[in-house]
Design a protein around this motif. Structure first.
Motif, PDB file in Angstrom:
ATOM      1  N   ALA A  79      -9.126 -11.213  35.371  1.00 20.40           N
ATOM      2  CA  ALA A  79      -8.777 -12.327  36.259  1.00 20.40           C
ATOM      3  C   ALA A  79      -7.321 -12.305  36.716  1.00 20.40           C
ATOM      4  O   ALA A  79      -7.033 -12.534  37.892  1.00 20.40           O
ATOM      5  CB  ALA A  79      -9.101 -13.656  35.597  1.00 20.40           C
ATOM      6  N   ARG A  80      -6.431 -12.051  35.812  1.00 21.33           N
ATOM      7  CA  ARG A  80      -4.998 -12.075  36.172  1.00 21.33           C
ATOM      8  C   ARG A  80      -4.693 -11.063  37.266  1.00 21.33           C
ATOM      9  O   ARG A  80      -4.070 -11.384  38.283  1.00 21.33           O
ATOM     10  CB  ARG A  80      -4.159 -11.800  34.937  1.00 21.33           C
ATOM     11  CG  ARG A  80      -2.696 -11.766  35.224  1.00 21.33           C
ATOM     12  CD  ARG A  80      -1.950 -11.349  33.997  1.00 21.33           C
ATOM     13  NE  ARG A  80      -0.853 -12.247  33.763  1.00 21.33           N
ATOM     14  CZ  ARG A  80      -0.047 -12.147  32.757  1.00 21.33           C
ATOM     15  NH1 ARG A  80      -0.254 -11.232  31.842  1.00 21.33           N
ATOM     16  NH2 ARG A  80       0.951 -12.971  32.622  1.00 21.33           N
ATOM     17  N   ASP A  81      -5.152  -9.825  37.110  1.00 21.87           N
ATOM     18  CA  ASP A  81      -4.897  -8.785  38.104  1.00 21.87           C
ATOM     19  C   ASP A  81      -5.656  -9.046  39.399  1.00 21.87           C
ATOM     20  O   ASP A  81      -5.159  -8.782  40.485  1.00 21.87           O
ATOM     21  CB  ASP A  81      -5.276  -7.408  37.558  1.00 21.87           C
ATOM     22  CG  ASP A  81      -4.337  -6.947  36.461  1.00 21.87           C
ATOM     23  OD1 ASP A  81      -3.183  -7.412  36.422  1.00 21.87           O
ATOM     24  OD2 ASP A  81      -4.764  -6.122  35.633  1.00 21.87           O
ATOM     25  N   ASN A  94      -8.427 -18.402  36.767  1.00 16.47           N
ATOM     26  CA  ASN A  94      -7.038 -18.843  36.703  1.00 16.47           C
ATOM     27  C   ASN A  94      -6.383 -18.941  38.075  1.00 16.47           C
ATOM     28  O   ASN A  94      -5.165 -19.030  38.178  1.00 16.47           O
ATOM     29  CB  ASN A  94      -6.228 -17.891  35.817  1.00 16.47           C
ATOM     30  CG  ASN A  94      -6.779 -17.830  34.412  1.00 16.47           C
ATOM     31  OD1 ASN A  94      -7.156 -18.852  33.857  1.00 16.47           O
ATOM     32  ND2 ASN A  94      -6.846 -16.646  33.857  1.00 16.47           N
ATOM     33  N   ALA A  95      -7.193 -18.945  39.127  1.00 12.47           N
ATOM     34  CA  ALA A  95      -6.660 -18.966  40.489  1.00 12.47           C
ATOM     35  C   ALA A  95      -6.233 -20.373  40.898  1.00 12.47           C
ATOM     36  O   ALA A  95      -6.752 -21.367  40.384  1.00 12.47           O
ATOM     37  CB  ALA A  95      -7.713 -18.443  41.460  1.00 12.47           C
ATOM     38  N   ASP A  96      -5.319 -20.416  41.843  1.00 13.95           N
ATOM     39  CA  ASP A  96      -4.878 -21.702  42.377  1.00 13.95           C
ATOM     40  C   ASP A  96      -5.938 -22.265  43.326  1.00 13.95           C
ATOM     41  O   ASP A  96      -6.871 -21.570  43.730  1.00 13.95           O
ATOM     42  CB  ASP A  96      -3.537 -21.555  43.089  1.00 13.95           C
ATOM     43  CG  ASP A  96      -3.624 -20.634  44.282  1.00 13.95           C
ATOM     44  OD1 ASP A  96      -4.027 -21.092  45.368  1.00 13.95           O
ATOM     45  OD2 ASP A  96      -3.312 -19.430  44.126  1.00 13.95           O
ATOM     46  N   VAL A 140      -6.510 -11.878  40.857  1.00 15.14           N
ATOM     47  CA  VAL A 140      -5.827 -12.896  41.666  1.00 15.14           C
ATOM     48  C   VAL A 140      -4.483 -12.366  42.170  1.00 15.14           C
ATOM     49  O   VAL A 140      -4.109 -12.582  43.322  1.00 15.14           O
ATOM     50  CB  VAL A 140      -5.653 -14.206  40.877  1.00 15.14           C
ATOM     51  CG1 VAL A 140      -4.790 -15.198  41.633  1.00 15.14           C
ATOM     52  CG2 VAL A 140      -7.019 -14.815  40.572  1.00 15.14           C
ATOM     53  N   ALA A 141      -3.777 -11.627  41.337  1.00 15.50           N
ATOM     54  CA  ALA A 141      -2.467 -11.098  41.715  1.00 15.50           C
ATOM     55  C   ALA A 141      -2.551 -10.104  42.869  1.00 15.50           C
ATOM     56  O   ALA A 141      -1.605  -9.972  43.657  1.00 15.50           O
ATOM     57  CB  ALA A 141      -1.796 -10.446  40.514  1.00 15.50           C
ATOM     58  N   THR A 180     -12.883 -12.850  32.577  1.00 17.33           N
ATOM     59  CA  THR A 180     -11.651 -13.606  32.787  1.00 17.33           C
ATOM     60  C   THR A 180     -10.512 -12.995  31.981  1.00 17.33           C
ATOM     61  O   THR A 180      -9.421 -12.749  32.509  1.00 17.33           O
ATOM     62  CB  THR A 180     -11.848 -15.083  32.415  1.00 17.33           C
ATOM     63  OG1 THR A 180     -12.846 -15.650  33.269  1.00 17.33           O
ATOM     64  CG2 THR A 180     -10.556 -15.867  32.558  1.00 17.33           C
TER      65      THR A 180
END
Length: 109
Positions: A17-19, A77-79, A21-22, A13
């Motif tokens: 995780a940030r990349d 961290n996804a919606d 989902v982006a 995560t």
């Protein structure tokens, strides 16, 4: 203060995780994770320089025991809509695996 040790999922995560989902929805990645193909993730952890060989090996063991745990960590961290899309694909892959046909997967995109 009680510090909790980081889990394999926490490492993923924090690192990816940030990349993940982006970059948007990726059906192929879900299929690879479902099939237990973790090379890109273990390589990325190892090459990051942030984790010991033991931590990378423990992450791989964890994913081999529970492939969905890698996807869960990537989506931490996804919606809600993104989570649902990935869940639908994972469920379709599970149904196909139980039916014995990996070719019958419907792509949800």
């Amino acid at each position: 203060m009680n510090a909790q040790p980081m889990t394999c999922g926490d490492y993923v995560t924090a690192t990816f995780a940030r990349d993940f989902v982006a970059e948007g929805f990726d059906h192929d990645t879900v299929e690879r994770i479902h099939r237990g193909l973790f090379d890109e993730w273990t390589h990325a952890l190892a090459q990051s320089g942030l984790f010991s060989n033991g931590t990378v090996a423990a992450a791989l063991d964890s994913w081999q025991d529970d492939p969905h745990s890698l996807l869960t960590a990537l989506l931490a961290n996804a919606d809600e809509i993104t989570l649902k899309r990935y869940d639908l694909v994972w469920e379709a892959l599970e149904r196909s695996a139980h039916a014995g046909s990996a070719d019958a997967v419907v792509e949800y995109a």
